[in-house]
Write a protein that holds these residues in place. Structure first.
Motif, PDB file in Angstrom:
ATOM      1  N   LEU A   1      29.771  57.899  45.429  1.00  0.00           N
ATOM      2  CA  LEU A   1      30.660  57.494  44.338  1.00  0.00           C
ATOM      3  C   LEU A   1      31.834  56.689  44.877  1.00  0.00           C
ATOM      4  CD1 LEU A   1      30.745  60.933  42.508  1.00  0.00           C
ATOM      5  CD2 LEU A   1      29.633  58.871  41.638  1.00  0.00           C
TER       6      LEU A   1
ATOM      7  N   VAL B   1      32.461  65.131  33.606  1.00  0.00           N
ATOM      8  CA  VAL B   1      31.265  65.158  34.447  1.00  0.00           C
ATOM      9  C   VAL B   1      30.387  66.323  34.004  1.00  0.00           C
ATOM     10  CG1 VAL B   1      30.372  65.345  36.795  1.00  0.00           C
ATOM     11  CG2 VAL B   1      32.560  64.202  36.389  1.00  0.00           C
TER      12      VAL B   1
ATOM     13  N   HIS C   1      33.112  56.443  32.590  1.00  0.00           N
ATOM     14  CA  HIS C   1      33.962  56.663  33.757  1.00  0.00           C
ATOM     15  C   HIS C   1      34.544  55.314  34.193  1.00  0.00           C
ATOM     16  CE1 HIS C   1      31.751  60.656  34.893  1.00  0.00           C
ATOM     17  NE2 HIS C   1      32.450  60.733  33.773  1.00  0.00           N
TER      18      HIS C   1
ATOM     19  N   ASP D   1      24.750  64.622  35.340  1.00  0.00           N
ATOM     20  CA  ASP D   1      25.267  63.519  36.145  1.00  0.00           C
ATOM     21  C   ASP D   1      24.963  63.725  37.622  1.00  0.00           C
ATOM     22  OD1 ASP D   1      26.505  61.987  34.048  1.00  0.00           O
ATOM     23  OD2 ASP D   1      28.057  63.512  33.943  1.00  0.00           O
ATOM     24  N   LEU D   2      24.994  64.975  38.057  1.00  0.00           N
ATOM     25  CA  LEU D   2      24.686  65.276  39.455  1.00  0.00           C
ATOM     26  C   LEU D   2      23.216  64.988  39.753  1.00  0.00           C
ATOM     27  CD1 LEU D   2      27.419  66.702  38.986  1.00  0.00           C
ATOM     28  CD2 LEU D   2      26.624  68.540  40.475  1.00  0.00           C
TER      29      LEU D   2
ATOM     30  N   ALA E   1      29.057  71.125  41.329  1.00  0.00           N
ATOM     31  CA  ALA E   1      27.874  71.562  42.076  1.00  0.00           C
ATOM     32  C   ALA E   1      28.007  72.989  42.589  1.00  0.00           C
ATOM     33  CB  ALA E   1      27.610  70.613  43.238  1.00  0.00           C
TER      34      ALA E   1
ATOM     35  N   HIS F   1      32.472  66.030  41.366  1.00  0.00           N
ATOM     36  CA  HIS F   1      31.035  66.335  41.455  1.00  0.00           C
ATOM     37  C   HIS F   1      30.803  67.550  42.337  1.00  0.00           C
ATOM     38  CE1 HIS F   1      28.711  62.699  39.802  1.00  0.00           C
ATOM     39  NE2 HIS F   1      29.937  62.603  39.351  1.00  0.00           N
TER      40      HIS F   1
ATOM     41  N   PRO G   1      27.667  63.246  46.614  1.00  0.00           N
ATOM     42  CA  PRO G   1      28.917  62.774  45.997  1.00  0.00           C
ATOM     43  C   PRO G   1      29.563  61.615  46.739  1.00  0.00           C
ATOM     44  CG  PRO G   1      28.862  65.174  46.069  1.00  0.00           C
ATOM     45  CD  PRO G   1      27.681  64.702  46.862  1.00  0.00           C
TER      46      PRO G   1
ATOM     47  N   ARG H   1      22.737  61.096  39.765  1.00  0.00           N
ATOM     48  CA  ARG H   1      23.328  60.520  40.980  1.00  0.00           C
ATOM     49  C   ARG H   1      22.469  60.805  42.218  1.00  0.00           C
ATOM     50  NH1 ARG H   1      26.804  64.374  42.703  1.00  0.00           N
ATOM     51  NH2 ARG H   1      25.105  64.753  44.182  1.00  0.00           N
TER      52      ARG H   1
END
Length: 300
Positions: free
Chosen positions: A15, A39, A101, A43-44, A288, A284, A12, A47
């Motif tokens: 970001l 989110v 975003h 997306d995790l 998680a 994020h 994270p 990323r």
């Protein structure tokens, strides 16, 4: 304008809030001033660089699938929206590299629909991606009224929408979820199966949102249907079972049908938390942790 983006894959901490050029609408497009986005677990993965499918070449990325906001600029050819309209929509940003975003996003008018009246943007933003995923999963199966469907991950955002839409279309749904989620699953008119047990029974179809895998084909009747959570997870057909992969597509018309169910009270919208751009890493991190029962919302 400001946007949440990242220039490298990682945790994270990659970001950041950055300044990016203001987008301009092209033919058939509108620009939306974003009030809220969401989110998602995918997306995790993206990323972190763990997405099991090809990604657009070249960082940085500005992610964001959902948008709830106000029309800010309109291509003259667009007739269905005018400046000031409140809208929601789905941005397939992995194909367009245009993520929500950000303070503004440009989308095809056909991907948008009027926002549900009287619903805060933070709630309305939880509908597009997950609502379309649920609707399109059921569309793939094309089940007749009275059919039975097992939904894994039933208490999650997509799962909750699937149970709601199943009830609305006359299907008999069974939701597989944690024991703490029994009340929620049953409140949506579905039978409950605890996640702690090996699922049993025979169903006309399975929607596997929890990624349990091909073992669930054993619970699907011959000639039934099975929907996997993403294209790489689709199993090969057996015993005449039709297998599909869920690949959510923008569809303003279908989204408009879901908005009607929201305004009638048939679809509940859930928000787990709201985070400003500057706290995107915390958003994020919250997702998680798991066990999120509602949208993790990002606001400018």
């Amino acid at each position: 304008m400001r946007a949440v983006s990242y220039t490298q894959f990682g945790g994270p901490e990659v970001l950041h809030v950055t300044d990016v050029p203001m987008p301009e609408p092209g033919p058939g497009q509108v620009r939306v001033r974003v009030a809220a986005s969401v989110v998602h677990p995918v997306d995790l993965m993206i990323r972190a660089g763990r997405f099991p499918a090809p990604l657009p070449t070249g960082l940085p990325y500005t992610p964001g699938w959902d948008v709830a906001g106000t029309v800010d600029a309109v291509d003259p050819a667009v007739e269905q929206f005018t400046i000031g309209d409140e809208v929601i929509g789905f941005s397939p940003w992995l194909q367009t590299t245009v993520g929500a975003h950000a303070e503004y996003v440009v989308l095809d008018a056909a991907w948008l629909t009027p926002a549900p009246a009287g619903v805060p943007a933070t709630e309305a933003a939880t509908l597009p991606t997950n609502g379309l995923a649920a609707a399109q999963a059921l569309d793939l199966l094309a089940l007749s009224a009275g059919s039975t469907v097992l939904v894994t991950g039933a208490a999650g955002q997509v799962g909750g929408f699937v149970l709601t839409l199943a009830r609305a279309t006359g299907l008999h749904a069974t939701g597989l979820a944690g024991t703490d989620d029994r009340e929620f699953v049953e409140s949506l008119g579905a039978a409950f199966l605890p996640r702690s047990d090996d699922p049993t029974g025979t169903f006309d179809a399975v929607i596997d949102l929890a990624v349990i895998g091909p073992s669930l084909l054993d619970l699907t009747r011959d000639g039934g249907g099975y929907v996997a959570a993403s294209p790489p997870l689709r199993p090969e057909p057996v015993r005449g079972i039709r297998t599909f992969a869920l690949n959510v597509l923008p569809d303003g018309s279908r989204l408009g049908e879901l908005v009607k169910l929201v305004t009638s009270g048939d679809i509940p919208l859930r928000v787990a938390g709201v985070y400003p751009f500057a706290e995107a890493a915390a958003a994020h991190g919250r997702l998680a942790q798991g066990g999120v029962r509602g949208g993790v919302v990002i606001v400018p």
